[in-house]
Design an enzyme around this catalytic site. Sequence first.
Site, PDB file in Angstrom:
ATOM      1  N   LEU A  34       0.844  -1.196   0.000  1.00 55.43           N
ATOM      2  CA  LEU A  34       0.000   0.000   0.000  1.00 55.43           C
ATOM      3  C   LEU A  34       0.878   1.243   0.000  1.00 55.43           C
ATOM      4  O   LEU A  34       1.293   1.737   1.048  1.00 55.43           O
ATOM      5  CB  LEU A  34      -0.907  -0.002   1.243  1.00 55.43           C
ATOM      6  CG  LEU A  34      -1.555  -1.346   1.630  1.00 55.43           C
ATOM      7  CD1 LEU A  34      -2.400  -1.188   2.890  1.00 55.43           C
ATOM      8  CD2 LEU A  34      -2.406  -1.869   0.482  1.00 55.43           C
ATOM      9  N   ASP A  35       1.150   1.776  -1.173  1.00 55.09           N
ATOM     10  CA  ASP A  35       2.093   2.884  -1.286  1.00 55.09           C
ATOM     11  C   ASP A  35       1.410   4.103  -1.911  1.00 55.09           C
ATOM     12  O   ASP A  35       0.666   3.967  -2.885  1.00 55.09           O
ATOM     13  CB  ASP A  35       3.285   2.467  -2.152  1.00 55.09           C
ATOM     14  CG  ASP A  35       4.468   3.410  -2.019  1.00 55.09           C
ATOM     15  OD1 ASP A  35       4.446   4.260  -1.094  1.00 55.09           O
ATOM     16  OD2 ASP A  35       5.398   3.314  -2.830  1.00 55.09           O
ATOM     17  N   GLY A  36       1.687   5.270  -1.343  1.00 56.77           N
ATOM     18  CA  GLY A  36       1.209   6.504  -1.957  1.00 56.77           C
ATOM     19  C   GLY A  36       0.265   7.334  -1.126  1.00 56.77           C
ATOM     20  O   GLY A  36      -0.240   8.357  -1.608  1.00 56.77           O
ATOM     21  N   THR A  66       1.401  -0.179  -5.566  1.00 55.09           N
ATOM     22  CA  THR A  66       0.880   1.056  -6.147  1.00 55.09           C
ATOM     23  C   THR A  66       1.918   2.172  -6.084  1.00 55.09           C
ATOM     24  O   THR A  66       2.958   2.049  -5.460  1.00 55.09           O
ATOM     25  CB  THR A  66      -0.395   1.484  -5.391  1.00 55.09           C
ATOM     26  OG1 THR A  66      -0.102   1.600  -3.983  1.00 55.09           O
ATOM     27  CG2 THR A  66      -1.502   0.454  -5.582  1.00 55.09           C
TER      28      THR A  66
END
Length: 279
Positions: A54-56, A227
């Site tokens: 879960l990136d961003g 992501t």
Amino acid sequence: MVRLSVPFSIRNILRFIKLAASQNDDEGERNEKRGTMGEKEKRGGLPKHVAIILDGNRRWAQKRGVGTSDGHKAGARRVIENAKDCFAMGINTVSLFAFSTENWARPEVDEVNGLMSLFEENFRSELPFFQRDKIKISVIGNRTKIPRSLLSLIRETEEATKSYEGKHLILAIDYSGKFDILQACKSLAEKAKNGVIQVEDIDESVIDKELMTNCSEFPNPDLLIRTSGEQRISNFFLWQSAYTELYFPNILWPDFGEAEYLQALTWYQQRQRRFGRRV
């Protein structure tokens, strides 16, 4: 002109892909028994285990001129929405890299504390949903630094959902792929020292059983999504991802919705999974 009686929506496309994947899997099983597994039959199935980094969240917040905590809250809402989409498609296991061991070193102490509070809030608020939809929850990682109040909620949630089958949500909190392998090695070394096992008995399957993902029927992800466009797995599932298909969309995690998930599944279904074998 022929009119479709069913609305042309993302949901209906997902249902179609699930049906097609099911048919391909059935055909593939029949061909495998006959010894005629070909290129076409090695494609088209749905992943049994999807892992997501879960990136961003912070960049999402910066783009909108809101606080970092708002980005994390938006990311937390996306977790539940994404899980619903995955399980509706018939995917068995979803693993989410929610907080890495390295995240403790972030200079913004308030951000880390806020994440721990957000975890608590979501475990407390989403337990009825997990129970209603019969979703098994497992949390993997090093639990020694996790606040007691959060740890209590984790144990309560795991206990309340441990008997569910068919839908498994794994949350990696204070997780490190290197630590996972290290603790597995230490466990096996201790067992060998005490005569529980012999050194020559140690193989890949034995190591698999010592890793934290031994809680899952499908411990190795078929598809890993990260992501935000970053193209690395950042110490997540180092052992388990040996033959995982890696997908790196440019979209930030809070914006990774149903349509983006459909694109990831479509991409996965076009992959030809060889597992080191020549086709």
